[in-house]
Motif scaffolding. Structure first.
Motif, mmCIF file in Angstrom:
data_model
loop_
_atom_site.group_PDB
_atom_site.id
_atom_site.type_symbol
_atom_site.label_atom_id
_atom_site.label_comp_id
_atom_site.label_asym_id
_atom_site.label_seq_id
_atom_site.Cartn_x
_atom_site.Cartn_y
_atom_site.Cartn_z
ATOM 1 N N LEU A 128 -2.265 18.402 -3.704
ATOM 2 C CA LEU A 128 -1.652 17.189 -3.170
ATOM 3 C C LEU A 128 -2.022 16.981 -1.706
ATOM 4 C CD1 LEU A 128 1.903 17.286 -4.786
ATOM 5 C CD2 LEU A 128 -0.167 16.157 -5.601
ATOM 6 N N ALA A 129 -2.048 18.068 -0.946
ATOM 7 C CA ALA A 129 -2.389 17.949 0.472
ATOM 8 C C ALA A 129 -3.812 17.413 0.647
ATOM 9 C CB ALA A 129 -2.243 19.306 1.156
ATOM 10 N N GLU A 130 -4.733 17.921 -0.132
ATOM 11 C CA GLU A 130 -6.118 17.445 -0.054
ATOM 12 C C GLU A 130 -6.206 15.989 -0.515
ATOM 13 O OE1 GLU A 130 -10.081 17.039 0.600
ATOM 14 O OE2 GLU A 130 -8.688 18.566 1.334
ATOM 15 N N ARG A 131 -5.434 15.662 -1.528
ATOM 16 C CA ARG A 131 -5.401 14.279 -2.016
ATOM 17 C C ARG A 131 -4.912 13.335 -0.924
ATOM 18 N NH1 ARG A 131 -2.676 14.067 -7.742
ATOM 19 N NH2 ARG A 131 -4.625 15.119 -8.310
ATOM 20 N N GLY A 132 -3.849 13.725 -0.250
ATOM 21 C CA GLY A 132 -3.326 12.890 0.823
ATOM 22 C C GLY A 132 -4.322 12.724 1.953
ATOM 23 N N ARG A 133 -4.991 13.816 2.337
ATOM 24 C CA ARG A 133 -5.972 13.748 3.425
ATOM 25 C C ARG A 133 -7.165 12.859 3.059
ATOM 26 N NH1 ARG A 133 -4.470 19.333 3.972
ATOM 27 N NH2 ARG A 133 -6.192 19.959 2.583
ATOM 28 N N THR A 134 -7.488 12.820 1.771
ATOM 29 C CA THR A 134 -8.612 11.999 1.311
ATOM 30 C C THR A 134 -8.208 10.538 1.135
ATOM 31 O OG1 THR A 134 -9.556 13.893 0.144
ATOM 32 C CG2 THR A 134 -10.342 11.721 -0.498
ATOM 33 N N TYR A 135 -7.034 10.333 0.554
ATOM 34 C CA TYR A 135 -6.615 8.978 0.201
ATOM 35 C C TYR A 135 -6.165 8.158 1.402
ATOM 36 C CZ TYR A 135 -6.620 9.956 -4.853
ATOM 37 O OH TYR A 135 -6.991 10.255 -6.136
ATOM 38 N N LEU A 136 -5.486 8.785 2.377
ATOM 39 C CA LEU A 136 -4.890 8.013 3.463
ATOM 40 C C LEU A 136 -5.928 7.251 4.286
ATOM 41 C CD1 LEU A 136 -2.318 7.141 4.873
ATOM 42 C CD2 LEU A 136 -2.480 9.186 6.315
ATOM 43 N N PRO A 137 -7.020 7.864 4.718
ATOM 44 C CA PRO A 137 -8.017 7.080 5.471
ATOM 45 C C PRO A 137 -8.595 5.925 4.650
ATOM 46 C CG PRO A 137 -8.415 9.435 5.723
ATOM 47 C CD PRO A 137 -7.405 9.287 4.636
ATOM 48 N N PRO A 196 0.780 -1.247 0.000
ATOM 49 C CA PRO A 196 0.000 0.000 0.000
ATOM 50 C C PRO A 196 0.805 1.287 0.000
ATOM 51 C CG PRO A 196 -0.038 -1.004 2.172
ATOM 52 C CD PRO A 196 0.637 -1.997 1.266
ATOM 53 N N THR A 197 2.064 1.249 0.355
ATOM 54 C CA THR A 197 2.913 2.452 0.429
ATOM 55 C C THR A 197 2.221 3.578 1.194
ATOM 56 O OG1 THR A 197 2.195 3.397 -1.708
ATOM 57 C CG2 THR A 197 4.040 1.849 -1.756
ATOM 58 N N LEU A 198 1.766 3.267 2.389
ATOM 59 C CA LEU A 198 1.095 4.249 3.234
ATOM 60 C C LEU A 198 1.969 5.474 3.498
ATOM 61 C CD1 LEU A 198 -0.226 1.533 5.631
ATOM 62 C CD2 LEU A 198 -1.764 3.200 4.573
ATOM 63 N N THR A 199 3.267 5.241 3.615
ATOM 64 C CA THR A 199 4.190 6.338 3.903
ATOM 65 C C THR A 199 4.118 7.422 2.835
ATOM 66 O OG1 THR A 199 5.698 4.822 5.040
ATOM 67 C CG2 THR A 199 6.620 6.904 4.285
ATOM 68 N N ALA A 200 4.092 7.004 1.572
ATOM 69 C CA ALA A 200 4.051 7.973 0.473
ATOM 70 C C ALA A 200 2.738 8.738 0.464
ATOM 71 C CB ALA A 200 4.257 7.256 -0.854
ATOM 72 N N ILE A 201 1.630 8.035 0.721
ATOM 73 C CA ILE A 201 0.329 8.703 0.716
ATOM 74 C C ILE A 201 0.222 9.661 1.898
ATOM 75 C CG2 ILE A 201 -2.159 8.357 0.694
ATOM 76 C CD1 ILE A 201 -0.592 7.336 -1.788
ATOM 77 N N ALA A 202 0.742 9.259 3.051
ATOM 78 C CA ALA A 202 0.761 10.157 4.209
ATOM 79 C C ALA A 202 1.597 11.394 3.908
ATOM 80 C CB ALA A 202 1.302 9.426 5.430
ATOM 81 N N GLY A 203 2.661 11.222 3.125
ATOM 82 C CA GLY A 203 3.505 12.350 2.773
ATOM 83 C C GLY A 203 2.786 13.384 1.926
ATOM 84 N N LEU A 204 1.826 12.929 1.116
ATOM 85 C CA LEU A 204 1.069 13.887 0.310
ATOM 86 C C LEU A 204 0.314 14.878 1.183
ATOM 87 C CD1 LEU A 204 -0.531 11.632 -2.485
ATOM 88 C CD2 LEU A 204 1.431 13.182 -2.696
ATOM 89 N N ALA A 205 -0.215 14.379 2.285
ATOM 90 C CA ALA A 205 -0.994 15.239 3.181
ATOM 91 C C ALA A 205 -0.149 16.361 3.774
ATOM 92 C CB ALA A 205 -1.618 14.408 4.296
ATOM 93 N N GLU A 206 1.174 16.215 3.765
ATOM 94 C CA GLU A 206 2.075 17.228 4.304
ATOM 95 C C GLU A 206 2.582 18.180 3.233
ATOM 96 O OE1 GLU A 206 5.074 14.794 6.006
ATOM 97 O OE2 GLU A 206 3.747 13.905 7.522
ATOM 98 N N SER A 207 2.116 18.000 1.996
ATOM 99 C CA SER A 207 2.599 18.812 0.886
ATOM 100 C C SER A 207 2.154 20.273 1.021
ATOM 101 C CB SER A 207 2.070 18.248 -0.433
ATOM 102 O OG SER A 207 2.390 19.103 -1.514
ATOM 103 N N THR A 208 2.982 21.175 0.492
ATOM 104 C CA THR A 208 2.609 22.590 0.451
ATOM 105 C C THR A 208 1.679 22.890 -0.719
ATOM 106 O OG1 THR A 208 4.599 23.056 -0.842
ATOM 107 C CG2 THR A 208 4.755 23.299 1.556
ATOM 108 N N ASP A 209 1.571 21.923 -1.629
ATOM 109 C CA ASP A 209 0.647 22.083 -2.742
ATOM 110 C C ASP A 209 -0.757 21.724 -2.265
ATOM 111 O OD1 ASP A 209 -1.013 20.997 -5.068
ATOM 112 O OD2 ASP A 209 0.678 21.874 -6.146
ATOM 113 N N PRO A 210 -1.724 22.614 -2.378
ATOM 114 C CA PRO A 210 -3.060 22.341 -1.834
ATOM 115 C C PRO A 210 -3.756 21.148 -2.479
ATOM 116 C CG PRO A 210 -3.056 24.346 -3.171
ATOM 117 C CD PRO A 210 -1.632 23.961 -2.982
#
Length: 437
Positions: free
Chosen positions: A325-334, A309-323
């Motif tokens: 990508l950040a929204e994508r990470g917050r949506t995808y990780l759960p 699943p590469t959870l680490t990479a998806i969690a990293g998106l949520a920390e992005s400064t790009d809005p």
């Protein structure tokens, strides 16, 4: 437009040049010194599913002799915990492991004192992109003593694999994927002369001939596995990760081309339909898979398909400064955490992978932490980066345990990982092939 009906690429004429170029790109020549004489492509033993192993170091590798004693040893396979344990490593291989009073300790061998620490096998990162010698060294220092490449642009992973075989402390034992089988190769068409005809294809790498060509070039250059995709990337804001780029038929062509040479396929995926098409096409492991659904999970269980699943990479998106990508990470990780737990409860084999790339190597212990956060028991989370990932890579008799005949790859951690898996993120000591780093 189709690729010309030319014969498969000749590995005899070009493999040495390709490896030399990849080594230069990876920076391995300066880091590793003279290359060891021997064939450039020493493939490992394949498992029943056609996954290349690469479980032993090359003929020129010189494993160390070491005794690790006094720590608390955890065997991920059985869950057994042994206090005041001893691990005896000879020529890079475990010769004995167990309680201090039951293991004969050789005299005159270097001793690593592990008192007060927990002793585990080196971890396995089943999805990582290693393009430089520095990245390879960093992965080992962070506890990943074995790994599977998620592809590189210019065959650097094949050079890193060879680096690991003659200089184990400089790189993880690596299963190489070569270049990505993707519609738009971009500058990767320059990775090998046999790929350059693909540059003129109007629609990119989509025809059966073009798909086979990329697979054939990869295998001729010594790739152990094939990496492809069914969806666009999540890490690029301009792309839609749920958009499908290959059909079931195209994925089946890639799988068939790999299987003809006894190799398996890992597939980048996000959407439920994409995941289902990839799994039913016969891939060996599903990568990312944020929105994989129940029907596909049940198909994975039936087929024995792995989930990385590469959870680490998806969690990293949520920390992005790009809005975006950040929204994508917050949506995808759960969603991905729910999919991981559902997969575990169905008995689908899970493998830990960080999807590290671009000079930033994330600790594989972070992926274990996120597996635990998804709901896996601590021991099962640890298994995703030890016995489970090792089995996926065809290394089930080499990595993932510290038992007789296994590789002398060890990590020491400050604390009980069964009580707190986060200790795996910062190993206090790493041993690779019997040699402390």
């Amino acid at each position: 437009m189709c690729v010309e009906a030319t014969p498969p690429p000749s590995s005899r004429l070009t493999r040495r040049g390709i490896l030399a170029g990849a080594a230069a790109l990876a920076g391995t020549v300066a880091a590793a010194g003279p290359a060891v004489a021997g064939p450039a492509n020493r493939g490992g033993t394949a498992d029943a599913a056609g996954q290349a192993g690469g479980g032993t170091e090359g003929r020129g590798a010189r494993g160390g002799n070491l005794v690790v004693q006094g720590g608390t040893l955890l065997d991920p396979a059985t869950g057994e915990v042994i206090e005041n344990a001893v691990v005896v490593i000879e020529a890079g291989t475990v010769r004995a492991a167990g309680r201090r009073d039951s293991v004969a300790v050789p005299q005159g061998v270097e001793v690593l004192d592990a008192h007060g620490r927990w002793v585990l096998p080196g971890l396995v990162d089943a999805h990582i992109h290693l393009s430089t010698a520095a990245e390879a060294r960093d992965a080992v220092r962070k506890g990943a003593t074995s790994a599977r490449s998620g592809s590189t642009a210019f065959y650097q992973d094949i050079a890193v694999r060879e680096l690991a075989r003659h200089s184990p402390t400089l790189a993880p034992r690596l299963t190489a994927a070569g270049v990505f089988v993707t519609p738009d190769l971009g500058d990767t068409v320059l990775a090998d002369p046999d790929l350059t005809p693909l540059a003129r294809l109007k629609d990119g790498v989509r025809s059966a001939e073009a798909l086979r060509r990329v697979v054939e070039v990869n295998l001729a250059r010594g790739a152990d596995v094939i990496k492809t995709r069914v969806n666009e990337r999540a890490g690029l804001p301009e792309q839609d990760p749920l958009a499908q780029v290959y059909s079931h038929e195209q994925l089946s062509e890639i799988v068939a081309a790999a299987r003809r040479r006894g190799k398996s396929v890992l597939c980048h995926s996000y959407s439920e339909q994409g995941c289902h098409d990839a799994v039913t096409a016969g891939i060996r492991s599903l990568e990312h898979g944020a929105f994989v659904g129940e029907r596909t999970l049940r198909e994975m269980r039936r087929r024995g398909t792995y989930f990385t699943p590469t959870l680490t990479a998806i969690a990293g998106l949520a920390e992005s400064t790009d809005p975006v990508l950040a929204e994508r990470g917050r949506t995808y990780l759960p969603a991905l955490k729910r999919a991981v737990l559902a997969a575990h409860e169905l008995g689908i084999p899970l493998a830990a992978g960080t999807d590290s790339s671009g000079g930033s190597v994330r600790p594989i212990g972070r992926e274990v932490e996120l597996m635990r956060a998804a709901g896996l028991p601590a021991l099962d989370a640890i298994r995703t980066a030890t016995t489970g990932a090792a089995r996926l890579l065809g290394l089930e008799r080499t990595a993932g345990r510290l038992a007789r005949g296994f590789a002398g790859d060890v990590i020491l951690v400050d604390g009980d990982p069964l009580a707190d898996v986060t200790v795996l993120k910062q190993p206090v000591r790493v041993v690779r092939a019997g040699m402390p780093l």
